[in-house]
Each structure stands twice: as structure tokens, then as C-alpha cells.
Design an enzyme around this catalytic site. Sequence first.
Site: not given
Ligand code: C5P
Length: 242
Positions: A35, A62-64, A67-68, A71, A126, A187, A216-217
Amino acid sequence: MSAAHEKIIIALDVETLEQARELVGSLTGAVGAFKIGKQLFTRCGPDAVAMVHAAGGRVFLDLKYHDIPTTVALAGCEAARMGVFMFNVHALGGSAMIAQTVKAVRTMAKEAQAPAPLILAVTVLTSMAQADLAELGLHDPVEQVVVRLARLARDAGADGVVASPREIRLIKEACGPEFVVVTPGIRPATADLNDQKRAMTPAEALAAGADYLVIGRPVTHAPDPAAAARAIAAELEACRAC
Ligand code: C5P
């Protein structure tokens, strides 16, 4: 989806192309996609997408977009031209914006005889609670707003939504099993929650119906990211077998 690891999307939430390249180098083949969000794309632009593709990976851009319709449709076509696997728009941009984007992107892909990217909609961020929605004049319970926007996105032709794990079941019930749900907030049971407050484990999210998990992390900050990704894939595989 054939293998469990294909369901894992790694969030490249890093500052530089070099950091992203290092992660992609160690994870390509072990996960389904990467992503690229606003931070990395604003800093590195299409080079970030090209780097993942050169390594043999797929991209969730993931640029969400919001816009109109014209665009967003044109931006979506540029995302498709880069060959991304999926990209997203805000459902709050409305059905005309989504429908025009879906039509333009699919037409372009057909003409190019290339696969069209999956087009996902973000329902309600969220980070927004009931009071934040009320401020915008949206007084229904959050779950109702999420489901209404998911239906709107589906009816406008979107392939799916990005949603929190606790909304997966409601969305699948409302929009059908084929409607793709991509979920962050994942997680593994042993991992640090970081700032995720209502996380689910990979197996729980899969059991709830998630099609793709954004992680992510727990992977990118692990001492051995590839081993962390493999452990998550093994957890998903075990869940699918049960
Ligand atoms: O590090 P982590 O697993 O929390 O990263 C989750 C990714 O998903 C990040 O890029 C975060 O911006 C994105 N995200 C999120 N919760 C959301 C929407 C997007 O954690 N509700």
C-alpha cells in the site's frame, strides 16, 4: 485468491524510496501487495509505484480521491495507467463520482487490453466518531452510515470498500459475499497494538470475511519483516484449514 499470503497488503508508511525499496525487497513474494499512501506518494510520486512493480510486487494506491466526477475519473485513469492493482476513492464523493470513475477506468483498461484495477471506496474514516459525523449533519449511527455508503459504492459499480474489521460482517450482509472488503486495524495476538484501538487478529478478520488485510507496523517494524509476514500467512492458512 489462491494462497493466504496473497491476502496480506503491507502499508509502506515510510519517508523515503530507499526505505520502501528495502521493505519491498525483503517482502515481495511473501505478501500479496504493497500500500502506497499519501505520505510516500507525495514525497516520491509514481517512482514509488514503479519501484514496487520493478520488484515484482502489486500496488494498492491509497490516495482516497474525493473531487468532482471528471477530476476523480481522470485521476483514476492515471492510477490505472501506472498499472496499480487497486486504488480508492471516498464514498462521500457520491455515486456520480464513483460511477464515472469506474466507467472511465474500465473503458481505458479494455482499450489497453489490460486488467482494470480494483476500485474501492472508503465509507467512514474510522478516526471519525458519532460526534464527528453529527458535525457534518450525519445523525444516523455510524454503522448505518457505513452500510449506506457501502451500498451506494456497490450500486455505483465499485468493486469493494476499505472498512474497519468490526464492519466486515455488516458490509458483506448488505452488499454480498463478492463485494471486496479490505481491512486495516490488524494485529497478530502477540503484537503491539500501537495506536490501533479496536484491532482484530488476522485470523479473526479472515473469519469475519475480510478479503485483504492491510498490515503496517507489525511487519514493517519487526526485526525480520519477512519472518513476521510468513507468521501471519501461516496464521491465515491455519484459519482457512479449520
Ligand atoms: O501500522 P498499521 O498496521 O497500524 O498500519 C495500518 C495502515 O492502514 C496505515 O497505513 C493506516 O494509515 C491505514 N489505516 C488504518 N486505519 C484505518 C484506515 C487506514 O490503520 N481506519
